[in-house]
Design a protein around this motif. Sequence first.
Motif, PDB file in Angstrom:
ATOM      1  N   VAL A 269      12.805  11.150  78.046  1.00 21.92           N
ATOM      2  CA  VAL A 269      12.099  12.347  78.500  1.00 21.92           C
ATOM      3  C   VAL A 269      10.608  12.017  78.601  1.00 21.92           C
ATOM      4  O   VAL A 269      10.012  11.563  77.625  1.00 21.92           O
ATOM      5  N   PRO A 270      10.010  12.226  79.758  1.00 19.40           N
ATOM      6  CA  PRO A 270       8.589  11.903  79.893  1.00 19.40           C
ATOM      7  C   PRO A 270       7.712  12.854  79.070  1.00 19.40           C
ATOM      8  O   PRO A 270       8.077  14.004  78.855  1.00 19.40           O
ATOM      9  N   GLU A 271       6.583  12.334  78.611  1.00 17.03           N
ATOM     10  CA  GLU A 271       5.593  13.169  77.928  1.00 17.03           C
ATOM     11  C   GLU A 271       4.739  13.817  79.002  1.00 17.03           C
ATOM     12  O   GLU A 271       3.972  13.138  79.676  1.00 17.03           O
ATOM     13  N   ILE A 272       4.873  15.106  79.163  1.00 18.18           N
ATOM     14  CA  ILE A 272       4.074  15.811  80.163  1.00 18.18           C
ATOM     15  C   ILE A 272       2.888  16.445  79.450  1.00 18.18           C
ATOM     16  O   ILE A 272       3.050  17.380  78.667  1.00 18.18           O
ATOM     17  N   THR A 273       1.710  15.908  79.736  1.00 13.81           N
ATOM     18  CA  THR A 273       0.491  16.392  79.083  1.00 13.81           C
ATOM     19  C   THR A 273      -0.444  17.113  80.056  1.00 13.81           C
ATOM     20  O   THR A 273      -1.373  17.779  79.634  1.00 13.81           O
ATOM     21  N   ASP A 274      -0.196  16.981  81.345  1.00 17.04           N
ATOM     22  CA  ASP A 274      -1.042  17.603  82.359  1.00 17.04           C
ATOM     23  C   ASP A 274      -0.495  18.990  82.709  1.00 17.04           C
ATOM     24  O   ASP A 274       0.637  19.107  83.186  1.00 17.04           O
ATOM     25  N   PRO A 275      -1.281  20.050  82.466  1.00 16.16           N
ATOM     26  CA  PRO A 275      -0.800  21.400  82.762  1.00 16.16           C
ATOM     27  C   PRO A 275      -0.387  21.591  84.223  1.00 16.16           C
ATOM     28  O   PRO A 275       0.575  22.312  84.503  1.00 16.16           O
ATOM     29  N   ALA A 276      -1.079  20.955  85.155  1.00 21.47           N
ATOM     30  CA  ALA A 276      -0.729  21.093  86.578  1.00 21.47           C
ATOM     31  C   ALA A 276       0.657  20.504  86.844  1.00 21.47           C
ATOM     32  O   ALA A 276       1.472  21.085  87.571  1.00 21.47           O
TER      33      ALA A 276
END
Length: 175
Positions: A19-26
Motif C-alpha cells: 500500500v503506497p504512503e499517500i502524504t500529499d493531500p491533492a
Amino acid sequence: MGAKFGADLPPLVLGPAVVPEITDPAEAEKETELAVLSAVAHGNGPNGLTVVRAALVALGRLDQEHALVYFQLIWNGLREPMRQALEALVMERQIEGEATFPPFVQKLIDRGKLKGMREGELKGKRDTLLRLLARAGIVLTENESARIQAYTDTATLDRWIDNVLGATTATEVLS
C-alpha cells in the motif's frame, strides 16, 4: 466428485508493504479510498501523522455519512500515541483558527479539551509575563495586573513578553 469452484485460487493478501504512503493531500483527494487504506496501513508509522492528515483532507470532499465511516476506519487503526497526536493537531488548528480538517473531525475532538488547552496556553503566557515583570523590577498597578489576567489574545501576550526586555515601566511593556 467434481472440482470446487475457485479451489485453485490463492488468497490475496494485502499488507502495508504493497500500500503506497499517500502524504500529499491533492493526491489523496484524487484517490480517497486509497488514501484511507494508506492511513490505516501507515498511520502508526514514521510518516503516520502526514498520511492521516492527507486522508482527512480528502474526506472533506465526501458527504458526511461516508466520511464518518472512513474516519472511523482510520481512527480504529491508530494506536493511542497517534490518536493523541491527531487530537493535538486538530485542537492546535482550531486554536489557531486554521480549518484544515473537515468540520466533522473537529467536532469529534472534545470541546472541553480544546478549551482547557487554550486556557492552559493563556495561563502560561500570563504567568511568564508576570514573572518577567517581577524579575525586571516593574511593579504593576491593580488595573494593569487585572488587564494582563483578562487578556485572551496570545499574539498580544507574546508581544508584551518581548516588550519586557529593556522596559522600565509597565506602560512600555503593555503598549
